[in-house]
Enzyme design. Structure first.
Site, mmCIF file in Angstrom:
data_model
loop_
_atom_site.group_PDB
_atom_site.id
_atom_site.type_symbol
_atom_site.label_atom_id
_atom_site.label_comp_id
_atom_site.label_asym_id
_atom_site.label_seq_id
_atom_site.Cartn_x
_atom_site.Cartn_y
_atom_site.Cartn_z
ATOM 1 N N ALA A 31 1.702 -3.922 -14.505
ATOM 2 C CA ALA A 31 1.863 -3.621 -15.939
ATOM 3 C C ALA A 31 0.679 -4.043 -16.798
ATOM 4 C CB ALA A 31 3.134 -4.278 -16.467
ATOM 5 N N ASP A 58 0.516 -10.666 -5.614
ATOM 6 C CA ASP A 58 0.284 -9.324 -5.078
ATOM 7 C C ASP A 58 1.607 -8.796 -4.522
ATOM 8 O OD1 ASP A 58 -0.464 -7.087 -3.616
ATOM 9 O OD2 ASP A 58 -2.205 -8.038 -2.685
ATOM 10 N N TYR A 88 -0.939 8.412 -0.215
ATOM 11 C CA TYR A 88 -0.259 8.264 -1.510
ATOM 12 C C TYR A 88 1.056 9.058 -1.528
ATOM 13 C CZ TYR A 88 0.230 8.079 -6.619
ATOM 14 O OH TYR A 88 0.692 7.875 -7.907
ATOM 15 N N ALA A 112 2.872 10.007 1.001
ATOM 16 C CA ALA A 112 3.837 9.372 1.910
ATOM 17 C C ALA A 112 4.492 8.168 1.246
ATOM 18 C CB ALA A 112 3.143 8.943 3.208
#
Length: 244
Positions: free
Chosen positions: A10, A60, A152, A154
């Protein structure tokens, strides 16, 4: 008592606009970041302008332990999570002949595994509360496919399957799970495209314009609200009619 929204990825783009939009609607916001920079500082400031709290936790989404810590921090700070928006995503676009194993794995790990990692850690709190809204940001590419984006596409198609399956699992506990599939949206990634390319793209969109992050944020706001209390397991395309 304010509602609490946890939003991944974000600090910029679509995720940032979602966070600001929910903050304007009175939600306390929790976001994650990988590095401290101006994007993080600016996002936090814009959220807090709305007289709500903003908790930023380093981590992460591709690392399960980071997600565990993130969710623990949010619960410690706010006591609950009403809305989860899985938005964090990366691209490593190239044709499969040139795609490295790492290009495939990093996209799957952030986009799809990251969605699992955060959701897995949030879901027990929502089950206990017998309430929750989970909104997963997929993509029209996950529905239609796109040359040069096997990794991407997938990951985003996987998010759709994940959304529908989870919606069936948790519906009896009043937890609603939906996906939003943006089409071509103005972000930092599209700003670098030449005007001719943008014009070609617009020709293929029935509404004849590229979408904005606010277009996506408005749908997320609806799905997070009580107005969507009979909607679950759906994929809502925000694409100007591109995929109709």
């Amino acid at each position: 008592m304010s509602k609490v929204a946890l939003i991944t990825g974000a600090t910029r783009g679509i995720g940032k606009q979602i966070a600001i939009t929910l903050a304007k609607n009175g939600y306390d916001i929790a976001i994650n970041y990988r590095t401290e920079n101006d994007d993080l500082k600016n996002t936090k400031e814009e959220i807090e302008k709305n007289n709500v709290k903003c908790l930023a936790v380093k981590g992460d989404v591709a690392i399960f332990e980071d997600c565990e810590k993130f969710v623990e921090e949010v619960i410690k700070e706010f006591g609950k999570i009403d809305v989860l928006v899985n938005n964090a995503g990366i691209t490593r676009d190239t044709l499969i002949m040139r795609m490295k194993k790492e290009d495939f794995e990093s996209v799957i790990d952030t986009n799809l595994v990251g969605t699992f990692n955060i959701t897995k850690n949030v879901i027990s709190h929502m089950l206990k509360a017998r309430f929750g809204k989970i909104i997963n940001i997929s993509s029209v590419v996950g529905v239609s496919g796109n040359a040069g984006q096997t990794n991407y596409a997938a990951s985003k198609a996987g998010i759709i399957g994940f959304t529908k399956s989870l919606a069936k699992e948790v519906a009896s506990r009043n937890i609603l799970v939906n996906a939003v599939a943006p089409g071509f949206i103005e972000t930092g990634m599209t700003d670098v495209l030449k005007d001719e390319i943008k014009q070609d793209i617009e020709k293929n969109i029935p509404l004849k314009r590229i979408g904005t992050p606010q277009d996506v944020a408005n749908v997320v706001k609806f799905l997070a609200s009580e107005d969507s209390s009979y909607i679950t397991g759906q994929v809502i395309n925000v694409d100007g009619g591109m995929l109709m």
